[in-house]
Design an enzyme around this catalytic site. Structure first.
Site, PDB file in Angstrom:
ATOM      1  N   LYS A  74       0.848  -1.203   0.000  1.00  5.86           N
ATOM      2  CA  LYS A  74       0.000   0.000   0.000  1.00  5.86           C
ATOM      3  C   LYS A  74       0.877   1.243   0.000  1.00  5.86           C
ATOM      4  O   LYS A  74       1.886   1.295   0.720  1.00  5.86           O
ATOM      5  CB  LYS A  74      -0.910  -0.014   1.239  1.00  5.86           C
ATOM      6  N   SER A  78      -9.705   1.876   3.064  1.00  5.81           N
ATOM      7  CA  SER A  78      -8.871   2.620   2.137  1.00  5.81           C
ATOM      8  C   SER A  78      -7.855   1.766   1.377  1.00  5.81           C
ATOM      9  O   SER A  78      -7.323   2.215   0.378  1.00  5.81           O
ATOM     10  CB  SER A  78      -8.124   3.706   2.901  1.00  5.81           C
ATOM     11  N   SER A 112      -9.795  -0.258   7.356  1.00  6.96           N
ATOM     12  CA  SER A 112      -9.233  -0.124   6.017  1.00  6.96           C
ATOM     13  C   SER A 112      -8.548  -1.369   5.456  1.00  6.96           C
ATOM     14  O   SER A 112      -8.189  -1.394   4.284  1.00  6.96           O
ATOM     15  CB  SER A 112      -8.253   1.048   5.965  1.00  6.96           C
TER      16      SER A 112
END
Ligand code: MG
Ligand code: ZN
Lengths: 94, 493, 490
Positions: free
Chosen positions: C81, C156, C180
């Site tokens: 990420k 997210s 997330s």
């Protein structure tokens, strides 16, 4: 709780966010709705409750006072939008 | 109307100042407050002393320097503060280019210590000033403005080498009533910090900084005046001048019927005045909240007890002890204990067998003169404290006289050397050889017929001229008592 | 429609040791899959081809020279990420304000993967600064769900979830502040694990809300999750909130099952807003667990309703401070202005997207003079209440089972109203507030869209959460389903 235009302008300045008039109005309405939802906090009785800032329960986490080499000046300045020699540079303060 | 105006002209109100000082002192740790960069930033090339932590890079996290905490505890104890059993760091949020994270890690509602006090004598009065709190935080970077005038600079350069250096904030109560008291307070606080080894006390380089809050009120009242904050005072002299100026300014404004505004003013040396820092004022709101990246601290009795046990004797205590133990005057004791090194030097001289009075006189006299002239204290010279002790022992034993001792001190101060062997090698010791002195006495009588006649005619002063002849012939080394006796014998009718 | 062995970490590790595939071949296959699918998914913000090439070659050397010493992660491709710093590689946190930022250092969790021989294929897309529940807040492009590209993957960490769901990589790293990792895992039909707060170092994780953020993995199986967790977890002196407690062995007890375990079913997690399909999927899963010998009991966490409000004070407050460092001076975007103040205002206006601005405004307000007590202090107290309620329930049960997300994946653009988006995380947020471990495993399908089961355990009982989830997977096949785009990738 309703945020006035002045409140929004004040908070935006504290946060150094240059917002358009449009954005301010939209944000004002959205923050009002969110704060309205957040008022549910009042339903929880917290009169006998301590505040939680950390969930870990740790105390006295520290390191010994031993210097290590710093990074290179090139690494420090490598991402700078503007620099002068090995200084970072910004425009006029006032 | 006219009556009261006339009264105002006739009698201006006598104002007294109310001053509280806020000291920021960098701690003498080896590494920074929250990262392992060296804390020695003064001579480092710009931005060579940084890492992701003190540059506030995304993702970097702080880790507390244990020694910085201990030094703050040490300071708090030296200033008679209560140590908080539970303390924490908070974020103080504001934007400024020298603050890389957009917040300073500081302490807000639970500072490391509170409720201290410091006492000192001034003009034979005892002044006591409360210490509100001592807390720990981090220093910012430094900025250089083109032309060094903030208001007109078109750009500013930033160096983050100082960013993250441990900084202690010492907030004093508004207990000070004059510029003199304020200066003395600062001198004493700085002295204590240096004594306990946590700060180097350099106002010029900014490792010891001071801001003042000043207001005035009619003497004898306890009303609260409008508080003005004074910044930019980089020396004791500047502090004193700035406060004198500001107190007078406030009194003049009020006596002239004007009103004061709560503001920040800077001391401008060139104008010898405090000047309003009329920066565009956005309401300050630091939005303090607990630093989520740092767990709190529990300073238990064992830690506090250990730090207390390591505290050295503080200057006021030491001065008192030196007066008691060695019969020094209050003035001498204060001078001798000015720095910890001075006091150590004195005590080493005494423990090496030098009489206290002699040690004090020499240390405060010729040794101080040489230290000033050469910019190096005795303990860092070739002679050193032990060398001086040897020299003073020769003096006290009568082996050399004061003149020789002073000459030797001048000569050996920087390069060092063994006074005893030098005295022997150069024959600088006292001349007590009766035959040799007798020859010189005869020479003096032969060369000063007029003086001999005067003496014999009853003028005692002429005797001195004869002694002087012998002394100068021996460059002062002749045993004066012996010369006296020999002369009197020779001149005896 | 079932798994090939090479889209799991364990499968890759076995094949690498059997010599049937090399790290370079795995990398090539991962790149091909990325090439074939990512224009439609948008899971990746940057590929790290040269770096991956070197890492794969080095991994092959290690596997050749000492195959038994090498970590199971050695030579296995991974996606990271874009909120996790990798030295010299552009790291943007999905924000324009960090475009071009190349960190001079690597995050601890990622450093541990690299030391184990991981091969980093690229940096994955995410909501800007990890703020969002759909990955539509990425400044660069939204991420599409590999099960239905007209739908969001959750957020997210939507890019990291989608990269695994599309079988581009067998595992990835995400971060979880209010759900997330778990919510996108649920919406993309993969496993996502948020460890106990303090278990995985946050050093080098671009902070959203420091007291809530935690890095964790995505994969298809709980076994893979346990393998990755065992590598990234552990004390880090660079993170003062990192837990010093010794790390339990998450692998050895993984297969111990749930017989005799007491599993709590929190009543407040099955209320209005929960889609029927999700409810059915989770209730079926609970029956499976019961069938495996677990005892299910209804429990109550009365303040669950206040968790969302608490979170939307605490997280924005912390983020308003964490994001103050983006000021156009040391890194990232700078928009000129005649003064520093103008530069700040314009840089942060241009550099931040709408959701980030909203949260910065909210957090700044909540901390501002006159409002601190009513909002921030109150929220911190409610946080205590929520954590205490969990602690009390865990005196009674060993773990909790509940839905991860109230809904399956929704259409892009369907949640314009911020508050409706915030409600996506109503069932994951309490876990972050209390610092607990939580895992989401696929437990059903509704109209071709995955449903997730959430398992929540007490602090430091990460291994227990994994054990429950693993037992469930051993008894079911949901985790073997692959998205249409994953089949394309294969
Ligand atoms: Mg301060
Ligand atoms: Zn540093």
């Amino acid at each position: 709780m309703t945020l006035s235009a002045d409140d929004i302008a004040h908070v935006a300045m504290l946060a150094r966010l240059g917002l358009s008039e449009d954005e301010r109005q939209r944000l004002g309405a959205q923050l009002d709705a969110i704060l309205e939802h957040i008022s549910r906090l009042d339903k929880v009785d917290t009169s006998q409750v301590a505040e939680t800032a950390h969930v870990g329960g740790l105390v006295n986490v520290w390191r010994e006072d031993e210097p290590e080499p710093s990074q290179s000046v090139d690494a420090a300045l490598g991402n700078a939008p503007d620099h002068d020699g090995t200084y970072f540079r910004v425009g006029a303060i006032q | 109307m006219s009556e009261s105006a006339g009264a105002a002209v006739a009698k201006a109100v006598d104002f007294e100042a109310v001053i509280g000082l806020e000291v920021h002192a960098q701690l003498l740790t080896r590494s920074k407050m929250f990262c392992s960069c060296s804390a020695a930033y003064i001579d480092a090339a710009p931005n060579s002393n940084t890492c992701p932590v003190c540059l506030g890079l995304p993702g970097a996290l702080p880790v507390i320097n244990r020694i910085a905490v201990e030094y703050t505890v040490r300071t708090a104890l030296a200033l008679n503060c209560e140590i908080a059993p539970f303390t924490k760091f908070d974020r103080k949020n504001y934007f400024y280019p020298d603050l890389p994270k957009g917040y300073q890690i500081s302490q807000y509602d639970l500072p490391l210590s509170r409720n201290g006090r410091i006492g000192f004598a001034l003009d034979s009065r005892e002044v006591v000033c409360g210490i509100t709190r001592v807390h720990l935080e981090e220093d910012t970077g430094t900025m250089h403005h083109a032309g060094d005038v903030l208001q007109s600079a078109t750009s500013s350069l930033i160096d983050y080498n100082r960013s993250g250096v441990p900084l202690m904030e010492i907030v004093g109560e508004p207990d000070l009533r004059s510029a003199d008291e304020a200066r003395e307070y600062l001198v004493r606080v700085r002295q204590i910090l240096m004594y306990i080894g946590v700060n180097d006390g350099n106002l010029e380089q900014g490792s010891f900084r001071c801001d003042a809050n000043v207001s005035v009120r009619p003497r004898g009242t306890d009303q609260l005046g409008v508080k003005v904050e004074i910044k930019n005072m980089n020396s004791f002299r500047a502090v004193h001048r700035a406060l004198e100026y500001e107190i007078a300014r406030q009194a003049t404004v009020l006596n002239g019927g004007g009103t004061l505004t709560q503001e920040t003013r800077g001391w401008v040396e060139a104008q010898a005045a405090t000047v309003s820092q009329r920066s565009k004022e956005y309401a300050h709101d630091y939005r303090y909240f607990p630093e989520p990246d740092l767990p709190p601290l529990e300073l238990d009795d064992s830690l506090v007890g250990r730090v207390r046990g390591e505290l050295p004797e503080l200057p006021a205590d030491r001065a008192r002890r030196l007066q008691m133990d060695h019969g020094l005057s209050a003035y001498d004791a204060a001078v001798i204990t000015d720095t910890r090194e001075d006091a150590d030097c004195f005590e080493r001289l005494v423990s090496s067998g030098v009489t206290a009075k002699i040690a004090a006189n020499w240390q405060m006299g010729d040794v101080a003169r040489l230290a000033h002239a050469h910019h190096v204290p005795l303990w860092r010279t070739g002679l050193g404290v032990e060398g001086l002790a040897a020299l003073l022992r020769l003096l006290e034993a009568g082996t050399i006289n004061g003149t020789v001792a002073k000459e030797l001190l001048d000569e050996l101060y920087l390069r060092g050397g063994d006074p005893q062997s030098l005295v022997a090698a150069r024959g600088l010791g006292r001349v007590s050889d009766e035959a040799a002195l007798l020859a010189l006495v005869d020479e003096a009588i032969a060369a000063n017929a007029q003086a001999v006649a005067d003496f014999r005619g009853g003028k005692q002063a002429a005797f001195g001229r004869l002694v002087g002849h012998v002394m100068s012939a021996t460059r002062g080394r002749a045993d004066p008592a012996l010369v006296n006796r020999l002369l009197r014998e020779r001149l005896a009718p | 429609m079932t798994a090939s062995s090479l889209d799991t970490v364990a499968g890759c590790a076995a094949a690498l040791r059997a010599g049937t595939v090399s790290a370079r071949e795995l990398l090539a296959a991962s790149r091909d899959a990325l090439q074939a699918t990512d224009s439609r998914i948008g899971a990746f913000l940057a590929r790290t081809d040269d770096l991956a090439e070197q890492q794969a070659a080095e991994a092959d050397r290690r596997l050749r020279e000492s195959p038994h010493d090498a970590s199971p992660l050695c030579g296995v491709p991974v996606a990271i990420k874009d909120v996790i710093c990798l030295e010299g590689v552009e790291t943007t946190a999905g924000s324009r304000i960090l475009a071009g930022f190349r960190p001079p250092y690597t995050a601890t969790a990622l450093q541990r993967l690299l030391a184990a021989g991981a091969v980093v294929v690229g940096k994955t897309n995410c909501d800007e600064f990890a703020m969002g529940s759909s990955t539509e807040n990425s400044a660069f492009r939204p991420v599409n769900n590999p099960w239905d590209i007209e739908r969001v993957p959750g957020g997210s960490s939507g890019g990291s979830a989608a990269a695994v769901a599309a079988s581009v990589v067998p595992y990835s790293l995400g971060s979880d502040t209010g759900g997330s990792i778990r919510q996108p895992a649920s919406l993309t039909g993969v496993v996502g694990f948020k460890p106990t707060y303090g278990r995985v170092s946050r050093y080098g994780l671009i902070a959203f809300a420091s007291s809530l953020d935690q890095i964790g993995p995505f994969a298809h199986t709980v076994e893979d999750i346990a393998l990755v967790y065992s590598v990234i977890a552990g004390h880090d002196p660079r993170d003062s909130t990192s837990a010093p407690e010794p790390l339990e062995d998450a692998l050895s007890g993984l297969g111990d099952g749930v017989a005799g375990m007491r599993l709590g079913v929190p009543r407040e997690y099955f209320v209005a807003g929960l889609e029927d399909g999700v409810r059915r999927g989770v209730e079926d899963a609970m029956k499976v667990l019961e069938g495996l010998g677990a005892r299910l009991e209804e429990v109550s966490l009365p303040s669950t309703d206040a968790a969302l409000s608490t979170y939307y004070i605490v997280a924005p407050a912390e983020c308003s401070s964490n994001l103050a460092r983006f000021d156009g001076i040391r890194h990232g975007l700078r928009e000129g202005g005649e003064s520093v103040l103008q530069m700040y205002l314009r840089t942060r206006d241009t550099g931040f997207g709408a959701e980030v601005k909203r949260r910065v405004m909210l957090g700044t307000y909540a901390l501002s003079s006159g409002y601190y007590d009513a909002y921030y202090r109150k929220a911190q107290r409610v946080r205590t209440v929520i954590a205490e309620e969990f602690a009390r329930v865990f005196e009674q049960v060993d773990a909790l089972v509940c839905p991860t997300s109230p809904t399956v994946a929704f259409r892009l653009g369907a949640r314009e109203d911020p508050l409706s988006m915030y409600l996506c995380d109503a069932l994951t947020i309490p876990v972050n507030l209390a610092g607990l471990p939580g895992i989401s495993v696929p437990c059903g399908m509704v109209d071709g869209l995955p449903v997730g089961l959430q398992v929540i355990a007490p602090r430091f009982a990460d291994a227990r959460a994994l054990r429950v989830a693993h037992a469930y997977q051993q008894a079911t096949d949901w985790h073997s389903l692959r998205s249409p785009l994953a089949r394309l990738a294969a």
